[in-house]
Design a protein around this motif. Structure first.
Motif, mmCIF file in Angstrom:
data_model
loop_
_atom_site.group_PDB
_atom_site.id
_atom_site.type_symbol
_atom_site.label_atom_id
_atom_site.label_comp_id
_atom_site.label_asym_id
_atom_site.label_seq_id
_atom_site.Cartn_x
_atom_site.Cartn_y
_atom_site.Cartn_z
ATOM 1 N N ALA A 117 59.884 21.913 29.275
ATOM 2 C CA ALA A 117 58.792 22.729 28.723
ATOM 3 C C ALA A 117 58.177 23.658 29.760
ATOM 4 O O ALA A 117 57.615 24.696 29.407
ATOM 5 C CB ALA A 117 57.715 21.824 28.130
ATOM 6 N N VAL A 118 58.291 23.307 31.036
ATOM 7 C CA VAL A 118 57.730 24.155 32.084
ATOM 8 C C VAL A 118 58.380 25.534 32.060
ATOM 9 O O VAL A 118 57.735 26.542 32.336
ATOM 10 C CB VAL A 118 57.880 23.483 33.469
ATOM 11 C CG1 VAL A 118 57.535 24.437 34.600
ATOM 12 C CG2 VAL A 118 57.005 22.231 33.553
ATOM 13 N N SER A 119 59.651 25.601 31.677
ATOM 14 C CA SER A 119 60.345 26.898 31.670
ATOM 15 C C SER A 119 60.657 27.413 30.268
ATOM 16 O O SER A 119 61.276 28.456 30.131
ATOM 17 C CB SER A 119 61.641 26.794 32.483
ATOM 18 O OG SER A 119 62.485 25.813 31.925
ATOM 19 N N GLU A 120 60.223 26.703 29.233
ATOM 20 C CA GLU A 120 60.466 27.137 27.853
ATOM 21 C C GLU A 120 59.143 27.425 27.170
ATOM 22 O O GLU A 120 58.505 26.525 26.633
ATOM 23 C CB GLU A 120 61.221 26.053 27.073
ATOM 24 C CG GLU A 120 62.618 25.799 27.562
ATOM 25 C CD GLU A 120 63.271 24.642 26.823
ATOM 26 O OE1 GLU A 120 62.746 24.193 25.785
ATOM 27 O OE2 GLU A 120 64.314 24.182 27.306
ATOM 28 N N GLU A 121 58.734 28.669 27.182
ATOM 29 C CA GLU A 121 57.442 29.043 26.612
ATOM 30 C C GLU A 121 57.313 28.684 25.139
ATOM 31 O O GLU A 121 56.218 28.448 24.649
ATOM 32 C CB GLU A 121 57.190 30.536 26.805
ATOM 33 C CG GLU A 121 56.937 30.911 28.238
ATOM 34 C CD GLU A 121 56.680 32.392 28.401
ATOM 35 O OE1 GLU A 121 56.418 33.083 27.397
ATOM 36 O OE2 GLU A 121 56.731 32.861 29.545
ATOM 37 N N ALA A 122 58.424 28.625 24.419
ATOM 38 C CA ALA A 122 58.376 28.326 22.988
ATOM 39 C C ALA A 122 58.198 26.839 22.706
ATOM 40 O O ALA A 122 57.912 26.462 21.581
ATOM 41 C CB ALA A 122 59.651 28.830 22.312
ATOM 42 N N SER A 123 58.346 25.991 23.707
ATOM 43 C CA SER A 123 58.207 24.553 23.500
ATOM 44 C C SER A 123 56.762 24.202 23.151
ATOM 45 O O SER A 123 55.824 24.711 23.776
ATOM 46 C CB SER A 123 58.609 23.790 24.766
ATOM 47 O OG SER A 123 58.260 22.420 24.646
ATOM 48 N N PRO A 124 56.575 23.315 22.173
ATOM 49 C CA PRO A 124 55.215 22.863 21.860
ATOM 50 C C PRO A 124 54.550 22.148 23.040
ATOM 51 O O PRO A 124 53.338 22.020 23.080
ATOM 52 C CB PRO A 124 55.425 21.896 20.693
ATOM 53 C CG PRO A 124 56.742 22.222 20.121
ATOM 54 C CD PRO A 124 57.568 22.765 21.255
ATOM 55 N N LEU A 125 55.333 21.714 24.007
ATOM 56 C CA LEU A 125 54.784 21.042 25.187
ATOM 57 C C LEU A 125 54.419 22.030 26.296
ATOM 58 O O LEU A 125 53.763 21.654 27.266
ATOM 59 C CB LEU A 125 55.807 20.043 25.740
ATOM 60 C CG LEU A 125 56.116 18.841 24.852
ATOM 61 C CD1 LEU A 125 57.368 18.132 25.336
ATOM 62 C CD2 LEU A 125 54.931 17.899 24.819
ATOM 63 N N ALA A 126 54.829 23.288 26.174
ATOM 64 C CA ALA A 126 54.629 24.269 27.242
ATOM 65 C C ALA A 126 53.163 24.506 27.555
ATOM 66 O O ALA A 126 52.773 24.563 28.726
ATOM 67 C CB ALA A 126 55.315 25.588 26.883
ATOM 68 N N LEU A 127 52.340 24.634 26.544
ATOM 69 C CA LEU A 127 50.920 24.895 26.761
ATOM 70 C C LEU A 127 50.253 23.722 27.483
ATOM 71 O O LEU A 127 49.449 23.921 28.398
ATOM 72 C CB LEU A 127 50.218 25.174 25.429
ATOM 73 C CG LEU A 127 48.803 25.708 25.511
ATOM 74 C CD1 LEU A 127 48.735 27.002 26.308
ATOM 75 C CD2 LEU A 127 48.250 25.933 24.112
ATOM 76 N N THR A 128 50.619 22.514 27.092
ATOM 77 C CA THR A 128 50.085 21.325 27.752
ATOM 78 C C THR A 128 50.478 21.322 29.221
ATOM 79 O O THR A 128 49.637 21.127 30.098
ATOM 80 C CB THR A 128 50.609 20.050 27.058
ATOM 81 O OG1 THR A 128 50.174 20.055 25.703
ATOM 82 C CG2 THR A 128 50.122 18.795 27.749
ATOM 83 N N CYS A 129 51.753 21.545 29.493
ATOM 84 C CA CYS A 129 52.227 21.552 30.877
ATOM 85 C C CYS A 129 51.551 22.652 31.680
ATOM 86 O O CYS A 129 51.106 22.426 32.809
ATOM 87 C CB CYS A 129 53.745 21.709 30.921
ATOM 88 S SG CYS A 129 54.634 20.279 30.288
#
Length: 193
Positions: A117-129
């Motif tokens: 998720a750190v490198s995938e902006e579309a991941s729902p976890l990206a904002l949290t990370c």
């Protein structure tokens, strides 16, 4: 009569119950089987069809993001406690990194999706990370101003290091000394001498 205001309706009571049940079952399932556990099995154990699960959580990352949001209160309390303490900046940074390791250790295998998720902006976890990287940067910058952290260390790298520590703690070769040992090695990597 149809509303033209464009306001979203609150979810129906049965939809809220289904969502809550999915989260409850997923928490238990991922605790027992890790984050690679079967989503279809979660749906079956929750007494719903897979379509209902995917309507609420279109993918595994969305389900993990919801589960981690439920656990965020503990991390927020720890953050507040660190901020309220009169510790030096290096101690505050180390306490924050330790709290992140615990958070990333919620389920076996969780560091993998968080790393992705750190490198995938579309991941729902990206904002949290990204939020936790920003918080890490706040603690790191204070330690750098204080002179207790090296100037070339980046918050993103420290966040990824916490994921590595969490992963090591669950590795088959790990023992009770593994996580503290890796944590100490990472600390010596960011601390000034």
């Amino acid at each position: 009569m149809t509303s033209t205001t464009g306001a979203a309706r609150p979810p129906r009571a049965d939809a809220r119950r289904n969502r809550d049940r999915i989260l409850q079952v997923a928490e238990q399932h991922f605790s027992e089987h890790g984050v690679t556990g079967s989503l279809d099995q979660i749906a079956k154990s929750a007494g719903i069809g897979p379509g209902t699960l995917y309507r609420h959580f279109p993918n595994r990352a969305a389900l993990l993001a919801a589960l981690l949001a439920e656990r965020e209160d503990h991390l927020t309390r720890e953050l507040d406690d660190i901020a309220a303490s009169s510790s030096d900046a290096a101690t505050s940074l180390q306490r924050w990194l330790t709290a992140l390791v615990e958070w990333a250790s919620a389920f076996d295998g969780l560091p993998g999706p968080l790393r992705d998720a750190v490198s995938e902006e579309a991941s729902p976890l990206a904002l949290t990370c990204q939020g936790y990287i920003t918080t890490t940067d706040t603690f790191l910058a204070a330690a750098q101003r204080e002179g207790s952290a090296r100037s070339d260390v980046r918050a993103r790298d420290l966040f990824l290091a916490t994921l590595a520590i969490a992963w090591v703690g669950a590795a088959a070769m790990a023992d009770e000394s593994s996580r503290p040992g890796i944590n100490a090695l990472i600390h010596t990597g960011w601390a000034t001498r």
